[in-house]
Scaffold this motif. Structure first.
Motif, short mmCIF file in Angstrom:
data_model
loop_
_atom_site.label_atom_id
_atom_site.label_comp_id
_atom_site.label_asym_id
_atom_site.label_seq_id
_atom_site.Cartn_x
_atom_site.Cartn_y
_atom_site.Cartn_z
N SER A 63 0.86 -1.18 0.00
CA SER A 63 0.00 0.00 0.00
C SER A 63 0.91 1.24 0.00
O SER A 63 1.60 1.49 0.98
N GLY A 64 0.95 1.96 -1.12
CA GLY A 64 1.87 3.10 -1.23
C GLY A 64 1.38 4.27 -0.38
O GLY A 64 0.34 4.84 -0.65
N TYR A 65 2.13 4.60 0.65
CA TYR A 65 1.78 5.70 1.56
C TYR A 65 0.36 5.59 2.10
O TYR A 65 -0.29 6.59 2.36
N GLY A 66 -0.11 4.34 2.21
CA GLY A 66 -1.42 4.14 2.82
C GLY A 66 -2.57 4.02 1.84
O GLY A 66 -3.72 3.87 2.25
N PRO A 78 -7.45 12.41 2.24
CA PRO A 78 -7.71 10.98 2.47
C PRO A 78 -7.13 10.07 1.39
O PRO A 78 -7.27 8.86 1.50
N ASP A 79 -6.47 10.64 0.37
CA ASP A 79 -5.81 9.80 -0.62
C ASP A 79 -4.71 8.97 0.05
O ASP A 79 -4.57 7.78 -0.21
N LEU A 80 -3.94 9.60 0.93
CA LEU A 80 -2.84 8.92 1.64
C LEU A 80 -3.19 8.79 3.12
O LEU A 80 -4.13 9.41 3.61
N CYS A 81 -2.36 8.03 3.81
CA CYS A 81 -2.39 7.97 5.28
C CYS A 81 -2.18 9.38 5.82
O CYS A 81 -1.36 10.14 5.29
N SER A 82 -2.91 9.75 6.89
CA SER A 82 -2.88 11.13 7.41
C SER A 82 -1.50 11.62 7.81
O SER A 82 -1.29 12.83 7.91
N SER A 83 -0.58 10.72 8.10
CA SER A 83 0.71 11.22 8.57
C SER A 83 1.67 11.57 7.42
O SER A 83 2.78 11.99 7.67
N TYR A 84 1.22 11.40 6.19
CA TYR A 84 2.06 11.79 5.05
C TYR A 84 1.48 12.99 4.31
O TYR A 84 0.29 13.03 4.00
N VAL A 85 2.35 13.95 4.03
CA VAL A 85 2.04 15.01 3.07
C VAL A 85 3.19 14.98 2.07
O VAL A 85 4.35 15.15 2.45
N LEU A 86 2.88 14.69 0.80
CA LEU A 86 3.94 14.54 -0.21
C LEU A 86 3.83 15.65 -1.24
O LEU A 86 2.72 16.03 -1.65
N PHE A 87 4.99 16.11 -1.67
CA PHE A 87 5.03 17.07 -2.77
C PHE A 87 5.74 16.41 -3.93
O PHE A 87 6.84 15.88 -3.78
#
Ligand SMILES: *Cc1c(COP(=O)(O)O)cnc(C)c1O
Length: 597
Positions: A364-367, A508-517
């Motif tokens: 699961s990529g980044y959740g 909600p696309d990713l797990c809440s602990s990730y913010v990706l740029f």
């Protein structure tokens, strides 16, 4: 002194404090996490643009936990003064904070020394929410008298909370007040300089009255305190000590510290509730990696000569390969899809090494959710066992259990850096309790019904200590999620204003602990990293440049990894925390903008 209606409250508070000790429950709050959230909402009364010394009076301070929160947030410019009627609470407060100022005072008593509550800011957190034994009218009267008594000594602003009337039902023992009514009261004190906050996910709201200009966290510029210093990439927040205590006390009583004790069982069943599956479809684990090893052993056993390979995406955290190795497999890396960043079952079907593959481990990529149906079809078609590394996908599984949970076991991580955390921890989930039981057996020396080791295994059990953290974390999960949601909304708002919305990946696309740029190419990736570094903003390339770049796995077999090589250096993990401040977010966005132009 004559008895006033509100005098009935003090013994109720003291009884709770005596019974539950210095905990959230002891202060008549349902849980510790919501209490932390309330503290932060109260502190919103402060002018965030001003770090000059101020005095904050905490009316009804109880055991002084707000001071702990102030210190945790590094708000050293705030001089704290705690005021309460309860000698019992003050005694505990003074023992915890011998250097702080606490006073016993009843602000409504005749001749009360109101100089003690003269301050820049005054907060009353929970003083007007609980009314057991008082009528609605008596409580309303107590509130108004208290606020009118302290307001003349307040130089800049005050805040207090009451229960909302916008609820499905009003509790008999709580004070629910209409916003109009509170607005009328505050208006009579502060005119048009009043505010309300009802956006933090609890069944209450907070009222603010200000003197002079109103400066709000979101509206104003950056605060000096938050505008300098390092912005950490991830600042996890797990339950505080006081929230763990009730669970730790249960361990004192049960004298069970591991081996599927009562706390682990309760944790499994509460995780099951969140996922809409029975407790026996959840098998707790000592870590996400242990859970994955359990899932692999339950699906495929140990790697064998005929099919020695574990096929996995090159783009994942190294734990995926570590777990496969632990189970005797040689990792083989496949490329990921450019949009999903995950393995595509169709592409895997064409992998050159497929006839030597003994297990496939989609990640699961980044959740992001790994769909069961696609991999079941793959498994049925090829006969190759599958185990899913769904380490960061707890939230995705909660949202879509029907798509994510099924016959293929999914390993979840509760590491502190994942959204729901136990420190170290994890679990295996599957629709079939038998599959989960096999994974549990593999994580418990191969023991099932007896102390006979019946299969390949590790020791991957979750301890009662970690379950205690997990249970407290679940108690505060709603508030933690609300915190993450606020930070995500602020990130999205600011990124969109800067025209970078499409490049920012968040819950909600990713797990809440990730913010990706996502940068356009590796060169831009470098430029952005340099800009973030120069601004004191931490970032992380969470999955590195792919498993084939990890020294220990660099000699593993692999197919073409063009997509992985293109994606990995471009996806940068930005700072995240459930309490990341809007000012910190704007520093991040400004650095991105600076790097891109
Ligand atoms: C976090 C993570 C793991 C490892 O989980 P631990 O609980 O730290 O063992 C495994 N795989 C992925 C993809 C992860 O993100």
């Amino acid at each position: 002194m004559t008895e006033r209606p509100e005098d009935v409250l003090l013994p109720i508070y003291d009884r709770a404090l005596g019974q539950f000790g210095d905990t959230a429950q002891g202060a008549l709050w349902p849980n510790a996490a919501d209490r932390q959230l309330r503290f932060d909402v109260m502190l919103d009364v402060l002018d965030p643009t001003d770090s000059a010394p101020v005095t904050l009076c905490d009316l009804g301070c109880g055991t002084g936990e707000l001071l702990a929160r102030l210190r945790e947030r590094g708000m050293t410019h705030v001089r704290y003064v705690g005021v309460d009627r309860s000698e019992l609470a003050l005694e505990m407060a003074r023992a915890k904070f011998p250097d702080a100022e606490f006073h016993a005072l009843d602000v409504n008593a005749e001749g009360a020394n109101l100089d003690l509550v003269a301050c820049d800011y005054l907060v009353a957190n929970g003083l007007f929410t609980f009314r057991q034994g008082l009528s609605q009218a008596e409580m309303r009267d107590f509130l108004e008298r208290s606020i009118r008594a302290v307001w003349p000594g307040v130089r800049r602003g005050l805040a207090f909370n009451v229960m909302s009337k916008q609820v499905d039902w009003e509790r008999e023992d709580l004070f629910h007040a209409s916003i109009d009514d509170m607005a009328a009261l505050l208006h009579s004190l502060a005119g048009r300089r009043i505010r309300f906050r009802a956006d933090y996910g609890l069944y209450e709201y907070t009222c603010y009255a200000h003197r002079g200009e109103v400066r709000q966290a979101d509206a104003a510029g950056a605060t000096p305190a938050l505008d300098s210093g390092v912005v950490p990439v991830l600042r996890p927040r797990l339950p505080r000590a006081e929230a763990l205590l009730p669970y730790l006390r249960r361990m004192d009583a049960s004298r069970t510290y591991s081996n599927f004790g009562p706390l682990v069982r309760e944790f499994e069943s509460r995780i099951g509730e969140k996922l809409g599956i029975p407790g026996d479809c959840v098998g707790s684990a000592g870590s996400g990696t242990a859970a994955l090893a359990g899932a692999i052993l339950a699906s495929a056993g140990r790697g064998e000569a005929r099919r020695p390979l574990a096929l996995m995406p090159a783009y994942t955290f190294v734990a995926t390969a570590v777990a496969a190795r632990e189970c005797g497999f040689d990792p083989v890396f496949a490329d990921v899809d450019t949009l999903s960043w995950m393995l595509d079952p169709q592409t895997v079907l064409d992998h050159p090494a497929l006839d030597r593959v003994g297990i496939v481990i989609p990640v699961s990529g980044y959740g992001r959710l790994v769909p069961q149906a696609d991999w079941l079809a793959f498994r049925d078609r090829t006969g190759i066992p599958v185990a899913i590394d769904g380490a960061a996908s707890f939230e995705a599984l909660c949202m879509q259990p029907g798509r994510g949970i099924g016959q293929i076991p999914v390993a979840i991580s509760f590491h502190a850096t994942k959204s729901l955390g136990t420190g170290e921890g994890g679990c295996v989930v599957a629709s079939d309790p038998e599959c989960v039981a096999r994974a549990t057996q593999a994580m418990n020396f191969g023991f099932r019904h007896s102390r006979d080791s019946g299969g390949p295994s590790i020791n991957g059990k979750m301890s009662e200590y970690h379950a205690a953290v997990g249970l407290a974390e679940l108690d505060g999960w709603r508030a933690k999620q609300a915190g993450f949601a606020r930070v995500v909304a602020e990130y999205r708002r600011q990124a969109e204003l800067a025209g970078l919305g499409a490049r920012l990946f968040t819950a909600p696309d990713l797990c809440s602990s990730y913010v990706l740029f996502q940068c356009e190419d590796p060169a831009q990736g470098q430029a952005v990293q340099t800009a973030l570094q120069s601004q004191g903003i931490e970032y992380r390339i969470w999955y590195g440049l792919g498993l084939h770049h990890q020294t220990h796995f660099s000699t593993c077999e692999r197919a073409s990894l063009l997509n992985t090589d293109a994606i990995a250096p471009c996806l940068l993990g930005l700072p995240m925390a459930p309490d990341l401040a809007p000012q910190q977010i704007s520093r991040v966005i400004r650095a991105l903008v600076a790097a891109l132009c």
